[in-house]
Write an enzyme that holds these catalytic residues in place. Structure first.
Site, short mmCIF file in Angstrom:
data_model
loop_
_atom_site.label_atom_id
_atom_site.label_comp_id
_atom_site.label_asym_id
_atom_site.label_seq_id
_atom_site.Cartn_x
_atom_site.Cartn_y
_atom_site.Cartn_z
N ARG A 15 -3.29 1.24 2.11
CA ARG A 15 -2.48 0.22 1.46
C ARG A 15 -1.49 -0.13 2.23
NH1 ARG A 15 -2.23 3.30 -4.42
NH2 ARG A 15 -2.01 4.96 -2.76
N LYS A 75 3.26 4.51 -0.73
CA LYS A 75 3.38 6.06 -1.00
C LYS A 75 4.63 6.43 -0.82
CE LYS A 75 0.78 8.42 -2.39
NZ LYS A 75 0.53 8.51 -3.94
N TYR A 94 6.09 4.26 -4.63
CA TYR A 94 5.96 5.54 -5.45
C TYR A 94 6.70 6.65 -4.85
CZ TYR A 94 2.13 3.19 -7.86
OH TYR A 94 1.50 2.06 -8.65
N HIS A 96 7.12 10.17 -6.98
CA HIS A 96 6.50 11.39 -7.45
C HIS A 96 7.40 12.55 -6.98
CE1 HIS A 96 3.11 9.24 -9.06
NE2 HIS A 96 3.01 8.93 -7.83
N GLU A 118 6.56 4.53 -10.35
CA GLU A 118 5.95 5.23 -11.54
C GLU A 118 6.93 5.57 -12.75
OE1 GLU A 118 7.60 8.76 -8.88
OE2 GLU A 118 6.48 6.60 -8.37
N ASP A 270 -0.87 13.84 -8.05
CA ASP A 270 0.49 13.27 -7.33
C ASP A 270 1.52 14.10 -8.04
OD1 ASP A 270 -0.22 11.69 -5.31
OD2 ASP A 270 -0.68 9.96 -6.88
#
Length: 376
Positions: A15, A75, A94, A96, A118, A270
């Protein structure tokens, strides 16, 4: 504002943070966007498409981080990317952080503002930047589970929907949120025998109303989870605790007693995973077997369909990128409590309570952290 888009380097991540259409919107608003060469190749958007949208193409990630103030990714930053962050940077991606102590430590040390997709919220209490990827992951979970049930992949050789005269596979979905709802939709559409487990009676009522008697609903207790898991052919872990590590709902002992050839798909990987036997895998080697049970624990599931996933993600993230760039990061964060909920790390301070508690940092209220940054 100067906005940078590096090429994703997490293993098998295809992505990209911004599409050419998003770049065009930002450039029209007067912002400068630089994109690392090849960043959009995997979604069918070559450098020329970004140039046509007004982006400047740069040779490598070093140039992106040097030129950009706002770094937009997909990511979590890998170690080499974290080393490029400086106090003047705002990272939007993101993160995480709850299961990732090293990343948390590096982001704190960088002095940057780090906003996690998130944990951004909306007025209804939802997670609008997690939702599009949760939809993709929920649907992919059933595709991956159905494939993993095939004998050649170590599964029991069960067809998810069965055929006339042969029972369908039993699918258990742990969690009735966005991931779970999309997994249920796909599994029922393929003719599976589906049960959902969720601790919210309101959620169970909503799912029952939506899907009707084809879907069985179960309230979780230790005994009910064990009963469902031991009888399942496919279990989808779709549990989410905002900002925190996922709870282990399926223990190692349960896995040991499951059907041989059953499949676990852990969409919560994740956030550390909701099966005790889970560990992250990749698209190249997506599964492993524990006690005869196939585990699918790919940590970036939507990366399997990068074109669909990138477009869906950009539809959700672009308004927030526009706010950060157009209003300025400090003003955007200070005036929008939902965007501010996404702030996990600010100038060396942890501003997400679950992350602070998990890794032993002092929690600092985001407003106080921002005020401290302005004064500094």
């Amino acid at each position: 504002m100067r906005i940078g888009v590096p090429k994703e380097i997490k293993r098998e991540e295809r992505r990209v943070g911004l599409t050419p259409a998003s770049v065009d919107e930002l450039v029209r608003a007067g912002h400068a966007v630089c994109v690392e060469t090849g960043a959009g190749d995997a979604i069918g958007e070559p450098d020329d498409a970004y140039r046509a949208a007004g982006a400047r193409i740069v040779a490598d990630a070093d140039a992106v981080f040097e030129a950009g103030e706002l770094i937009v990714k997909v990511k979590e930053p890998q170690a080499i990317e974290r080393a490029r962050l400086r106090p003047h940077h705002t990272l939007f991606t993101y993160l995480h952080l709850a299961p990732d102590r090293e990343q948390t430590k590096d982001l704190v040390a960088s002095g940057a503002l780090c906003i996690a997709y998130e944990t951004v919220t909306d007025a209804s209490g939802g997670l609008p930047l997690l939702a599009p990827m949760s939809r993709v992951a929920g649907r992919l979970a059933i595709q991956a589970g159905a494939t993993s049930l095939e004998a050649r992949h170590g599964g029991a050789g069960v067809l998810l929907g069965g055929v006339p005269g042969v029972p369908a596979a039993r699918v258990v979905v742990l969690g009735g949120g966005v991931v779970g709802t999309n997994a249920i939709q796909m599994a029922l559409g393929l003719g599976a025998d589906v049960t959902v487990v969720d601790r919210s009676v309101r959620v169970l009522e909503g799912l029952a109303a939506r899907f009707g008697p084809a879907l069985r609903t179960v309230f979780p207790t230790g005994a009910s989870i064990e009963e469902q898991v031991l009888g399942a052919d496919l279990v989808v872990g779709a549990v989410l605790v905002k900002g925190a590590a996922a709870p282990h709902l399926v223990t190692r002992d349960m896995v040991r007693r499951m059907k041989r050839g059953a499949v676990l798909v852990d969409v919560a990987i994740d956030q550390g995973g909701c099966f005790e036997t889970s560990r992250p895998t990749t698209h190249t080697e997506p599964t492993y077997v524990v006690d005869g049970v196939v585990h699918y624990c790919v940590a970036n599931m939507p990366g399997a369909v990068p074109r669909t996933a990138t477009q869906a993600l950009n539809h959700a993230t672009l308004p927030f990128v526009q706010a950060l760039a157009g209003r300025g990061v400090n003003k955007a964060l200070s005036t929008d409590p939902h965007l501010r909920n996404g702030l996990n790390v600010a100038r060396g301070q942890v501003t997400e309570p679950a992350v602070a508690a998990t890794h032993g940092y002092d929690y600092v209220d985001p407003i106080l952290a921002l005020e401290s940054a302005w004064q500094g």
